[in-house]
Motif scaffolding. Structure first.
Motif, short mmCIF file in Angstrom:
data_model
loop_
_atom_site.label_atom_id
_atom_site.label_comp_id
_atom_site.label_asym_id
_atom_site.label_seq_id
_atom_site.Cartn_x
_atom_site.Cartn_y
_atom_site.Cartn_z
N ARG A 168 46.58 24.68 50.79
CA ARG A 168 47.41 26.00 51.04
C ARG A 168 47.21 27.15 50.53
O ARG A 168 47.33 28.45 51.13
CB ARG A 168 49.05 25.36 50.43
N PHE A 169 46.84 27.11 49.33
CA PHE A 169 46.26 28.30 48.63
C PHE A 169 44.99 29.01 49.15
O PHE A 169 45.35 30.16 49.54
CB PHE A 169 45.92 27.98 47.26
N PRO A 209 41.52 27.80 32.14
CA PRO A 209 41.67 28.98 33.09
C PRO A 209 42.48 30.20 32.41
O PRO A 209 42.11 31.44 33.02
CB PRO A 209 42.74 28.44 34.05
N ALA A 210 43.22 30.14 31.46
CA ALA A 210 43.74 31.45 30.89
C ALA A 210 42.64 32.39 30.43
O ALA A 210 42.64 33.65 30.33
CB ALA A 210 44.67 31.25 29.92
N VAL A 211 41.52 31.79 29.67
CA VAL A 211 40.43 32.53 29.20
C VAL A 211 39.69 33.05 30.39
O VAL A 211 39.10 34.11 30.40
CB VAL A 211 39.56 31.42 28.26
N GLY A 212 39.36 32.20 31.39
CA GLY A 212 38.76 32.72 32.63
C GLY A 212 39.44 34.01 33.17
O GLY A 212 38.84 34.84 33.58
N ILE A 213 40.64 33.88 33.51
CA ILE A 213 41.62 34.97 33.95
C ILE A 213 41.18 36.17 32.97
O ILE A 213 41.08 37.09 33.77
CB ILE A 213 42.98 34.62 34.05
N ASP A 214 41.36 36.16 31.77
CA ASP A 214 41.25 37.03 30.76
C ASP A 214 39.85 37.98 30.78
O ASP A 214 39.94 39.13 30.97
CB ASP A 214 41.48 36.52 29.58
N LYS A 215 38.85 37.13 31.38
CA LYS A 215 37.66 37.49 31.29
C LYS A 215 37.55 38.54 32.46
O LYS A 215 36.50 39.11 32.37
CB LYS A 215 36.59 36.56 31.37
N VAL A 216 38.24 38.31 33.69
CA VAL A 216 37.98 39.02 34.84
C VAL A 216 39.22 40.16 34.87
O VAL A 216 39.19 40.74 36.12
CB VAL A 216 37.98 38.15 36.03
N THR A 217 39.85 40.12 34.05
CA THR A 217 41.01 41.22 33.98
C THR A 217 40.88 42.46 33.20
O THR A 217 40.77 42.49 31.94
CB THR A 217 42.20 40.56 33.42
N THR A 218 40.68 43.50 34.09
CA THR A 218 40.34 44.96 33.24
C THR A 218 41.76 45.66 33.05
O THR A 218 42.40 45.53 34.16
CB THR A 218 39.46 45.61 34.13
N PRO A 219 41.98 46.04 31.92
CA PRO A 219 43.09 46.83 31.70
C PRO A 219 43.51 47.95 32.79
O PRO A 219 42.51 48.75 33.02
CB PRO A 219 43.04 47.57 30.25
N GLY A 220 44.43 48.07 33.32
CA GLY A 220 44.60 49.13 34.34
C GLY A 220 44.08 48.75 35.72
O GLY A 220 43.94 49.54 36.66
N GLY A 221 43.54 47.77 35.79
CA GLY A 221 42.36 47.51 36.89
C GLY A 221 43.11 46.61 38.12
O GLY A 221 44.36 46.36 38.16
N LEU A 222 42.43 46.24 39.03
CA LEU A 222 43.01 45.72 40.35
C LEU A 222 43.55 44.18 40.23
O LEU A 222 44.33 43.82 40.75
CB LEU A 222 41.79 45.48 41.39
N THR A 223 42.71 43.62 39.40
CA THR A 223 43.07 41.85 39.26
C THR A 223 44.39 41.83 38.59
O THR A 223 45.25 40.92 39.04
CB THR A 223 41.99 41.24 38.45
N ILE A 224 44.79 42.60 37.45
CA ILE A 224 45.86 42.51 36.77
C ILE A 224 47.22 42.86 37.60
O ILE A 224 48.25 42.21 37.91
CB ILE A 224 46.20 43.17 35.54
N ARG A 225 46.95 43.72 38.75
CA ARG A 225 47.97 44.09 39.53
C ARG A 225 48.19 42.89 40.45
O ARG A 225 49.36 42.51 40.83
CB ARG A 225 47.45 45.22 40.61
N GLY A 226 47.20 42.24 41.07
CA GLY A 226 47.58 41.06 41.99
C GLY A 226 48.23 39.81 41.23
O GLY A 226 49.01 39.11 41.50
N LEU A 227 47.59 39.89 39.72
CA LEU A 227 48.07 38.60 39.02
C LEU A 227 49.73 38.84 38.84
O LEU A 227 50.53 37.84 38.76
CB LEU A 227 47.41 38.55 37.87
N ASN A 228 49.85 40.21 38.64
CA ASN A 228 51.36 40.59 38.04
C ASN A 228 52.26 40.13 39.36
O ASN A 228 53.59 39.68 39.26
CB ASN A 228 51.51 41.77 37.69
N GLU A 229 51.74 40.51 40.67
CA GLU A 229 52.43 40.23 41.76
C GLU A 229 52.68 38.73 42.01
O GLU A 229 53.84 38.28 42.51
CB GLU A 229 51.70 40.70 43.17
N PHE A 235 54.90 32.65 41.34
CA PHE A 235 53.97 31.55 41.59
C PHE A 235 53.67 30.35 40.85
O PHE A 235 53.87 29.58 41.32
CB PHE A 235 52.47 32.43 41.54
N ASN A 236 53.79 30.74 39.27
CA ASN A 236 53.45 29.62 38.49
C ASN A 236 54.65 28.72 38.86
O ASN A 236 54.64 27.32 38.84
CB ASN A 236 53.51 30.08 37.16
N SER A 237 55.99 29.04 38.81
CA SER A 237 57.08 28.22 38.75
C SER A 237 57.09 27.46 40.14
O SER A 237 57.42 26.35 40.26
CB SER A 237 58.48 29.16 38.70
#
Ligand code: NAP
Length: 253
Positions: A168-169, A209-229, A235-237
């Motif tokens: 589904r994802f 996975p939290a460490v992996g996510i941290d590695k690809v997340t740049t401050p002010g970048g694109l990835t964090i925008r999507g993760l926060n959305e 999503f987690n819930s």
């Protein structure tokens, strides 16, 4: 599910397999597959087998058990049942033998490609040797976790059902890709390769996975925008609730 296991085991080349079904139409899928022969006769098929796998819908298990019981050698044969939430005490009752070596397993359809995640609960009269035989057989089609019956439910939600949630994802990623102008096939290829890549990194580095996510997340970048959305949308819930949705079924003590 039974077909995926049969094809996975046939590919390993170590087994002689008889697949049964009610109809020849279902069995035609196995025509010409090496190491598989087919039959519509359950009673004949179990005669002389080392391992018997029950893979009908849960509500048909009782009938099939009662049908084959007279042809089973309970002192020797190992019986594995994939039927969700049918536990060994019921299986023994259906088979009419309190000492039957019968066990609840929960694989998933990736068995066909040697990538199943299977839970094996050898509480139904299995000796260490029986457990080892079943485990080795299931290792031919993927990873195996030996556990107690009451632990299978969580494993089932994560792997047996979980494979659908992962798909589904992938599908959701495809829909996003299509909205951004990709063709579905291309979006699917990218989503699947990204999924494989994520697994490769987590396995390769034995990484949380939290460490992996941290590695690809740049401050002010694109990835964090999507993760926060994803977080804003719960999503987690949603994933946690999805997994717990199958635990409403009564478990044995
Ligand atoms: N699907 C999964 O991902 C999954 C994962 C883990 C466990 N399971 C478990 O696997 C079991 C089967 O589920 P499924 O989704 O694979 O069901 P399915 O697609 O309906 O397959 C069941 C098969 O059983 C055959 N069958 C029905 N009655 C039979 C009989 N009396 N004798 C011999 N064969 C008979 C059917 O053959 P005909 O077509 O000829 O009727 C069919 O091929 C369920 O108990 C489920 O809980 C499924």
């Amino acid at each position: 599910m039974g077909g995926a296991l049969a094809i996975g085991w046939a590919k390993s080349g170590n087994n002689e397999i008889t697949v049964t079904a009610r109809t020849e139409q279902t069995l035609s899928r196995f025509a010409g597959v090496d190491n598989i022969c087919t039959s519509t006769d359950n009673r004949e098929a179990v005669r002389g087998a080392d391992v018997v796998v029950l893979a009908v819908k849960p509500w048909l298990i009782e009938d099939v058990c009662r049908q084959i019981a007279g042809n089973l050698d309970f002192s020797r044969q190992i019986i594995l049942s994939v039927a969700a939430n049918i536990f060994f005490d019921s299986l023994r009752e259906f088979l009419g033998c309190e000492t039957a070596k019968v066990c609840y397993i929960m694989p998933n359809i990736a068995a066909e490609y040697g990538e199943a995640m299977t839970y094996l609960a050898p509480e139904g009269g299995f000796s260490a040797e029986d457990t080892s035989i079943a485990r080795d057989l299931l290792l031919e089609v993927g990873k195996v976790k030996v556990c107690k019956e009451k632990e299978v439910a969580a494993g089932n939600m994560l792997s047996g059902c979980g494979i659908a949630y992962v798909m589904r994802f992938i599908h959701a990623m495809m829909e996003g890709g299509v909205e951004m102008g990709l063709y579905p096939k291309e979006a699917q290829e990218i989503a699947m390769q990204t999924m494989k890549g994520a697994v490769a990194v987590l396995e390769g580095k034995n990484m949380h996975p939290a460490v992996g996510i941290d590695k690809v997340t740049t401050p002010g970048g694109l990835t964090i925008r999507g993760l926060n959305e994803l977080d804003h949308a719960g999503f987690n819930s949603a994933v946690i609730r999805c997994l717990k949705a199958g635990l409403v079924i009564t478990l044995p003590d």
